[in-house]
Every structure is written in C-alpha cells, then in structure tokens.
Design a protein around this motif. Structure first.
Motif, short mmCIF file in Angstrom:
data_model
loop_
_atom_site.label_atom_id
_atom_site.label_comp_id
_atom_site.label_asym_id
_atom_site.label_seq_id
_atom_site.Cartn_x
_atom_site.Cartn_y
_atom_site.Cartn_z
N SER A 314 -50.34 36.70 17.10
CA SER A 314 -50.32 36.74 15.64
C SER A 314 -49.41 37.88 15.24
O SER A 314 -48.98 38.68 16.08
CB SER A 314 -51.73 36.95 15.08
N CYS A 315 -49.10 37.95 13.95
CA CYS A 315 -48.27 39.05 13.46
C CYS A 315 -49.15 40.22 13.08
O CYS A 315 -50.31 40.05 12.65
CB CYS A 315 -47.46 38.60 12.24
N LEU A 316 -48.63 41.41 13.23
CA LEU A 316 -49.33 42.59 12.75
C LEU A 316 -49.53 42.47 11.25
O LEU A 316 -48.74 41.83 10.55
CB LEU A 316 -48.53 43.86 13.07
N ARG A 317 -50.57 43.10 10.75
CA ARG A 317 -50.85 43.05 9.31
C ARG A 317 -49.65 43.63 8.55
O ARG A 317 -49.12 44.68 8.89
CB ARG A 317 -52.10 43.87 9.02
N GLY A 318 -49.24 42.90 7.51
CA GLY A 318 -48.07 43.32 6.76
C GLY A 318 -46.80 42.67 7.24
O GLY A 318 -45.72 42.93 6.71
N PHE A 319 -46.90 41.79 8.27
CA PHE A 319 -45.72 41.12 8.84
C PHE A 319 -45.96 39.62 8.85
O PHE A 319 -47.10 39.15 8.79
CB PHE A 319 -45.45 41.63 10.26
N GLU A 320 -44.88 38.86 8.95
CA GLU A 320 -44.96 37.40 9.00
C GLU A 320 -43.97 36.88 10.03
O GLU A 320 -43.01 37.58 10.38
CB GLU A 320 -44.65 36.81 7.63
N PRO A 321 -44.20 35.68 10.58
CA PRO A 321 -43.30 35.15 11.61
C PRO A 321 -41.86 35.10 11.14
O PRO A 321 -41.57 34.70 10.00
CB PRO A 321 -43.85 33.74 11.86
N LYS A 322 -40.97 35.50 12.02
CA LYS A 322 -39.54 35.48 11.69
C LYS A 322 -39.03 34.04 11.68
O LYS A 322 -38.19 33.67 10.85
CB LYS A 322 -38.76 36.32 12.70
N LYS A 323 -39.53 33.22 12.63
CA LYS A 323 -39.15 31.81 12.70
C LYS A 323 -40.42 30.98 12.74
O LYS A 323 -41.02 30.79 13.80
CB LYS A 323 -38.28 31.56 13.93
N VAL A 324 -40.83 30.51 11.57
CA VAL A 324 -42.15 29.89 11.40
C VAL A 324 -42.30 28.65 12.29
O VAL A 324 -43.34 28.49 12.97
CB VAL A 324 -42.38 29.51 9.92
N GLU A 325 -41.29 27.79 12.34
CA GLU A 325 -41.41 26.56 13.13
C GLU A 325 -41.58 26.86 14.61
O GLU A 325 -42.34 26.17 15.30
CB GLU A 325 -40.18 25.67 12.90
N TRP A 327 -42.98 29.50 15.89
CA TRP A 327 -44.34 30.01 16.08
C TRP A 327 -45.34 28.87 16.11
O TRP A 327 -46.28 28.89 16.91
CB TRP A 327 -44.69 31.00 14.96
N ARG A 328 -45.15 27.88 15.29
CA ARG A 328 -46.06 26.73 15.27
C ARG A 328 -46.02 25.97 16.59
O ARG A 328 -47.01 25.38 17.01
CB ARG A 328 -45.70 25.80 14.11
N ARG A 329 -44.85 26.01 17.26
CA ARG A 329 -44.71 25.33 18.55
C ARG A 329 -45.15 26.21 19.72
O ARG A 329 -45.07 25.80 20.87
CB ARG A 329 -43.26 24.89 18.76
N GLY A 330 -45.61 27.43 19.43
CA GLY A 330 -46.09 28.32 20.48
C GLY A 330 -45.00 29.16 21.11
O GLY A 330 -45.23 29.80 22.15
N ASN A 331 -43.81 29.20 20.49
CA ASN A 331 -42.75 30.08 20.97
C ASN A 331 -42.73 31.32 20.08
O ASN A 331 -42.21 31.31 18.98
CB ASN A 331 -41.40 29.35 20.90
N TRP A 332 -43.28 32.43 20.63
CA TRP A 332 -43.47 33.63 19.81
C TRP A 332 -42.42 34.71 20.08
O TRP A 332 -42.52 35.82 19.54
CB TRP A 332 -44.86 34.22 20.09
N SER A 333 -41.44 34.42 20.90
CA SER A 333 -40.51 35.46 21.34
C SER A 333 -39.69 36.05 20.18
O SER A 333 -39.24 37.19 20.26
CB SER A 333 -39.56 34.92 22.40
#
Length: 829
Positions: A314-325, A327-333
């Motif tokens: 997950s993202c730290l509080r105050g942050f959001e995924p840089k590439k949302v799609e 992240w949804r596919r499980g690629n968090w790099s």
C-alpha cells in the motif's frame, strides 16, 4: 615364525606410513602428510572434517569443510569452487612454494591459497572453529608459527561464529559471502553478502549488482531491521572498527553447545539453521524468505509492505500510487507519489499560499528506509531538524543509533509484528485528518519568519536571475574564446543541449545522496532520469574544488570536439546562478575502479574482459593523440576515469584537465600541475612538462593495476618501501612476473599475453619520456604485431614516498590528494 613376524611388522609399518600420508584422523596437512581423494582430516576436538565430496547430482570432486559428528546441513567452505577435480585422483597438499594446493592426477594445480610464504616450511591445520589455517613455521628450533592464510578470510557461502565479515573503508576491499551457482554447482553464484559501513553500517544481500535484502542500520547491539536478533543466541554480535581501515561484524554464541550459523542459498535466501539436539535434526531458526516483504523495495518508493494484509503493498499515508493500473495488476515497483504539496513546495509555487506547516505520520514497528543519514541531533530536536529542512522526507530516532533522517525517496519500508523502529513520515498538513499537531502550533512563529524570509529570498533570487542572465551571456562569449591554447581561436558548442537547473534538479531528486554515483576532487556525479525517460549522469562541480570556469569550459570544448566509442559522450551543460553542471551519458557499471578493486566484482573480470578493457583504453588514447581533429593530452588517466558500459566496454571520461595541442606541438610546460599522485609521469609531476608520453606513463600504471588487481595509490606489501611499479620491477628482474598477476585470472591459458602486457606496462613507465613508446606502438605491442619486445629500463617511482619532500621550495608547494582524488599543485616557474 620369526621371518613371518618380521614381515608382519614391516607390513604394519607400511600401512601406518600409508595412513599417515593420507592424514586419516589427523588435523594437519604438510608436504609429507597430504590427503588424497576419500581421505580427510578432522579438527582436534572432532567437530569439523575437511575432505573431498561431490554435491548431489554431479560426480565432480571438491574439497570442503563440514560438521563431523552430526549430519551436515551443507558444506561450510569449498576450496576449488571454480575448478573441480573430474575424477577421484585429487590430492590436497603443500606445494614447493609453501602454498596449500589441490592437484589432479596430472599434477595440474586446480586451486591454491596463493600467498607469498618466502619459504616452504608451512603446514595447514583445521581448527575446532571450522577454520583452515596455513602456518609458516619459524626457521629456528622454537615452536613459533605465523598465520599466512585462513579459510575464514576466504569465505564461501557460510558465515560462522568468529568469522569477520569486513570492509576496508580506505581501499574498499570487502570480505563477502557468495552463494553457490546451484545446489549441485558450488562455483560462485549470483548472490553475495557484504558489510556496508559508510554512514550507518548495514549488511546488504546482493543479486549481482542489485540490492536484494538489507539488515537495517546497526544500533550497537543488533541490526534493527532484523527483529529476531533480540534472541539470546544472537546477543554475541558485535561491530568493530580496528582503526586501521577495517570495519567488521562478527558473532559468538553465548551457549557453546548451540550449533548454528548463517548461509546464503543459490536462490538468494539468507537463513540460519540450528541443530536440534533433542530431535536430532536441523531446523530453521530464521530466514529472509519468511516474508515476501523482505525483498528489497518490494512496494517501490514511498510504498509500505505488510505481509499480514492483502495485497501486501500500500502507499504510505499522504501518498497515492504513481501508476494506478499497474498497482491494480499487482506490479508495485513504480511506487507512490505525494498527494499534496509540502510546505516548501507551496512557498516555492506561491509564497502567498504557504498554508499550515507540514506534520508527520507515525509508523510503529517498521523497518526504516534505506540510505539513512545520521545526525548528532538529540532526540527532542530530531523532529524540528527534519521539519526545518525542505529535503527531509522522514525521520526516526533509535537510542543506539541516534537521530536518522531521509532525503529523496523512501524505499524498503515494511511492517514488523514486533521490534523495528518508529518512523515519522513527513506529509502536508491536509493529510493529517484535521488533527491538531501541538508542535505545529508551537512552530507557527517559525512559519511566519520563514514566510517573511521567503519573500526577501524571492526578490534576491529575481535580482540574481537577472545577473545570471548576464553571466550566461558572458559564458557564451567566453566559451567561444580560446581558453585552452593559443592555437584554438573558436569553439562550436551547437551540438550541446543547454539544460535548466530545475530540470536537472528534478532528474536527480534534487541531487540527493541516494542518486550519487561517486565523488572526485572536482565534485560529485549523480544519476538522473529526464522527463523523457533518458538516463543521464550529471557532474556537479563543487565550489570548493578549485575547478573554475576554465576547467568547466575546457571539458565541454574537448569532449564536444571528439566522438569515439571509447570516449564518454557529453549531452550538454547547465550554467545557472553559482552552479556549473555537465550532463553525460549514463554508464551503469560506474568506473573501472569499482570493479577492479572490489573482491567480489573483480571476479567478473576474467582475462578476456580485462584485455578488452586494455585494448579499448588504447584505442581511445590513440584517437585523442593521433586520430581526432585535435591532439588532446588527457593528463588525468586513472581507473576511476575509465567508465564501463553495460557490456563492460571502457569509456575514457573526465576531460576537465585535458590540454589541446597545435599541429606542430609535441610537448608543453605548465605552471599548474593537475592530476593524481601515482599516475603522473615524473617529468610532469616535478617539472610541469607534459606530452603524449605523459598519458602513456599513466596508461602503464593503469595496465599494471588491471593485470594485478592492486591499486597503486593504496599499495600494501610486506616490503613497505615498494610501490606497485617497484614490485613489478622486482618480479621482472627475478624473472617471476606471473607472481604479480591477480589470483582471479586463470594464467595458464593466457600466460604469454599476460607477460607481454606486463612488459609493455614497464616500457610505458620508464623514467625518461623518450624511452617510452607511443600509444600506437603500444597497440602493436599488446596485439603481437611487434613480436620481439625490448627490455625495459627501471621505471620511475619504484619506491613509495613515505615522507614529505623538503628538498626544494617547488616540491614543498605540491599538494597531493589521497588515492583517486585529483591533485592540484601550484608552482612558480
């Protein structure tokens, strides 16, 4: 009957001698007491055994050490990892030169301890710690003995009690653990473990050159990223600085009967097995594979890993995924990005909308991010120090470490069930959920002062920007003038891009330490990524370096005029305010020194690769000296200025001190000697005269370093008076030049070529410039186009300088820098 008795006694004597020769049950190896395949030696207490073995799935034979009294979980140490015996003819013995060696039935030496013993009176002994030690016996009749080699200093994949995992902070030499290539192949694999002592010490597990796992900072008792280290059995860990350059971590279990150790598997798993005496089998006490979050940077920058949740990232509080799609596919790099502007960013964008001060999100029981920066600040001041620093992204305080803070990306933050540290992540006030931060309220006065100061700074910046415009106009005028010599009237920089400072600051995360590739005498080099995705290397000239506009323009002019595959490529530059920056192509493998003087990376440099590097440097120098439109003398050729691309091809870099010659010039004088001690030709260092032969001398030193794997400037040898040049000359006169060769090189197949390169190196480093060959001749020599090479004269600087020169006022004015940092010496002529 008497005759039969004599025969029986004689037979027993033969069998006794035979048993002695194969060291069955003894703990020593000598020239007369050796072990042949199927034989072994056992430590005096019976704990460990050394002998021949075959890994599962292969018939290859290796010599290793394992537990003797209990079933072996694995083999702790392997001698001939890269060269197995292919049949059962192997022998381990002491050779004529006193080294411990492994030979096959053809008497080929497959492995050697490879140390200088100055005599053959040696023996090897297996101790009850599992350490195989080679001793040199005293020449007198006493029992005195000197340790000349030990397996604990030549590690395989296991870290055992009383071992020292060390790093020399001066020479960068490291003792590392290296995994097997596979469960059936003990040759060196992809994974390695080293101690990284800079800033705050940590243990790193690498997958090739990529960080794979980290222990977290050392706090004086444990590594705080490994909560299990609170166990009583691990209280014996200690980190020691021996004040002679070495920092090492070691351990010794409180309970002597506790049988356990650490080792890295071929798949990258670091684990700790221990012997369960009650159930008579091995169990795993701890492993990095216990959690998927233990893989370094699993959730990317500003990501938070918790293996108790699904998904684990997950993202730290105050942050959001840089590439949302993704992240949804499980690629968090790709990680996360700040959701709201921080105080400094708001002031920068619009000083009238500064708003409330930033606050901190508290995360308990976490592994703190990588690249912590230590501060002497006390605990109650740690928060305020971070809050007052625009580049501070988070802070933490540990009683054993002190105040830690982070700049740039927060990478490798993960949640523990217990242990760890409390981390405070900086966020905008709007991300605090309306909660009033008492400290933020108290700091309101500071905000007002900062706001007023920012207004003043803004107007000052506007003024400096106007002045900066004038400076850039002046720069354009100066850059089109000859700053290099009387024969160069105009320079054309149309092919270079003029970058903006903000663009380069963004590309390098505001020149953060996490992006720093290295630092030399003229400033630091940072890795950056432009908005178009291009990777770059940004050289930021230090204001305190002494390198001014002349050297800056010099480097641009020289490198913009030359294009060659063995020269680094310059993309552009930036001159704004007080900043002077050069933008180069990015070289992922950094400098040759990073490979050549690192005990692990050096293993990637076999002779074929080293020769390719030597040839590439020659080709680059030939282009500079003869084939380019301008004749260029580099003047600071050294390993750190040889960059390596993805395929380890060399590129000559750093032309800040280079000089351009006119068409008929072949040498020049200077009142400003610049270069690096240990690589400068004597006529240049002492008299300020330089020519092509000056670069040839530097190349000769570089060539000896590549062959030997030893650094000239930090050379240490039994004879402290000898430099690397002196040692090479000593071996040359003794007709023993192969003793100089790096043990990592397989000499047998390339002996003639290696000896030829050493001969060429000695020709290049002769004291008189006229005796040295040109670089074109050097290429013909190393490629065997000139078959018969001349014998060299004694090289310059064969003895190490141990005292400061006081013989002349000129010499006393020289200021030499340590190791690879560039030197500047001012001389009156």
């Amino acid at each position: 009957m008497i005759h039969q008795g004599k025969v029986r006694i004689f037979s027993l004597l033969i069998l006794s001698h035979y048993a002695m020769k194969f060291c069955i049950g003894g703990d020593v190896i000598t020239a007369s007491e050796y072990i042949r395949d199927s034989g072994s030696i056992i430590s005096s207490g019976g704990l460990y055994r050394l002998g021949f073995f075959s890994p599962n799935g292969t018939t290859n034979r290796y010599v290793g050490i394992w537990h003797n009294k209990i079933p072996a979980y694995n083999v702790f140490w392997v001698a001939n990892r890269e060269k197995p015996v292919l049949d059962s003819s192997g022998v381990m013995t002491i050779s004529d030169d006193g080294n411990l060696v492994i030979m096959n039935g053809k008497k080929d030496v497959l492995w050697s301890s490879n140390v200088y013993t100055s005599g053959a009176n040696t023996k090897a002994q297996l101790s009850d710690t599992g350490n195989l030690i080679l001793f040199k016996q005293s020449s007198n009749m006493t029992d005195d003995k000197e340790m000349v080699w030990e397996s604990f200093r030549n590690m395989s994949d296991a870290f055992m009690a009383k071992m020292k995992l060390s790093t020399n902070v001066r020479t960068k030499e490291k003792q590392v653990l290296t995994s097997w290539k596979s469960p059936s192949d003990p040759s060196i694999g992809s994974f390695s473990i080293s101690l990284e002592p800079l800033n705050i010490p940590e243990i790193f597990l690498w997958n090739s050159t990529t960080l794979y796992w980290r222990s977290g900072p050392w706090n004086g008792k444990v590594f705080i990223g490994v909560p299990q280290m609170e166990s009583v059995y691990l209280d014996g860990f200690s980190l020691v600085d021996d004040k002679e350059g070495y920092v090492y971590v070691t351990y010794n279990f409180a309970e002597v009967s506790y049988l356990s150790y650490f080792f890295v598997r071929s798949n990258g798993e670091l684990l700790q097995p221990f012997w369960d005496e009650k159930y008579k089998h091995w169990r795993i006490d701890w492993s990095t594979k216990e959690s998927a979050c233990n893989v370094y940077g699993k959730c990317g920058p500003f990501g938070f890993c918790d293996d108790k949740k699904s998904p684990i990232c997950s993202c730290l509080r105050g942050f959001e995924p840089k590439k949302v799609e993704e992240w949804r596919r499980g690629n968090w790099s790709s990680g996360c990005t700040q959701r709201s502007l921080l105080q400094c960013d708001r002031i920068k964008n619009d000083s009238t909308k500064a708003g409330k001060m930033d606050g901190f999100v508290r995360l308990e029981n976490v592994k703190v991010p990588n690249y912590a920066i230590w501060s002497s600040t006390l605990e109650d001041q740690c928060r305020e120090q971070c809050l007052s620093n625009c580049s501070c992204a988070a802070y933490a305080y540990d009683a054993g470490v002190g105040c830690m803070y982070w700049r740039g990306d927060l990478i490798d933050v993960l949640k523990f069930s217990y242990g760890g540290t409390t981390l405070y992540v900086r966020v905008a006030h709007t991300e605090l959920g309306g909660k009033r931060d008492l400290r933020a309220i108290i700091a309101t006065a500071v905000v007002v002062a900062t706001f007023l100061f920012s207004i003043g700074t803004f107007f000052a910046w506007k003024k400096s920007k106007k002045q900066g415009g004038k400076d850039r106009e002046q720069f354009s005028e100066v850059s089109s003038e000859n700053v290099l010599g009387e024969n160069l009237s105009k320079v054309n920089l149309q092919d270079l891009v003029l970058y903006k400072l903000e663009e380069l600051a963004a590309a390098t995360s505001n020149f953060s330490d996490t992006n720093k590739l290295g630092e030399g005498g003229f400033g630091a080099v940072y890795r950056g990524i432009l908005l178009n995705g291009k990777e770059i290397a940004v050289k930021r000239l230090s204001r305190a370096s002494g390198q001014g506009l002349q050297e800056f323009i010099n480097e641009m002019v020289v490198i913009s005029k030359v294009q060659h595959r063995n020269l680094v490529r310059l993309f552009g530059c930036c001159v704004e305010r007080d900043e002077k920056l050069l933008v180069y192509e990015f070289m992922p493998n950094k400098g040759l020194d990073a490979f050549l003087f690192d005990s692990l990376k050096r293993q990637q440099l076999d002779w074929r690769r080293r020769f390719n590097i030597i040839d590439g440097i020659c080709r680059g120098l030939l282009y500079l000296h003869r084939d380019s439109r301008l004749r260029i003398i580099h003047r600071d050729l050294k390993t750190s200025n040889i960059l390596l691309d993805e395929e380890l091809n060399p590129r000559i870099s750093d032309f800040g001190t280079a000089r351009i010659f006119g068409g008929k010039e072949d040498q020049a004088n200077t009142i400003r000697v610049v270069g690096t001690y240990g690589y400068m030709a004597p006529e240049y260092a002492m008299e300020g005269r330089f020519s092509e032969k000056s670069d040839v001398f530097s190349f000769g030193v570089l060539l000896l370093e590549i062959v030997s794997g030893r650094q000239n400037n930090s050379f240490i040898e039994e004879d402290q008076s000898l430099s690397l040049l002196g040692l090479a000359w000593k071996y040359w006169e003794e007709d023993n030049v192969l003793a100089l060769v790096d043990p990592q090189i397989s000499v047998r197949s390339f002996e003639v070529e290696i000896v030829r390169c050493i001969n060429v190196a000695l020709l290049c480093t002769q004291e008189l410039a006229q005796d040295r060959p040109t670089i074109s001749t050097v290429i013909s020599m190393i490629n065997n186009e000139i078959v018969c090479l001349p014998s060299p004269n004694k090289p310059a600087f064969t003895e190490r300088q141990t005292t400061t020169d006081t013989g002349s006022s000129r010499q006393s004015q020289k200021k030499y820098s340590a190791n690879n940092v560039t030197l500047t010496a001012l001389e009156g002529r």
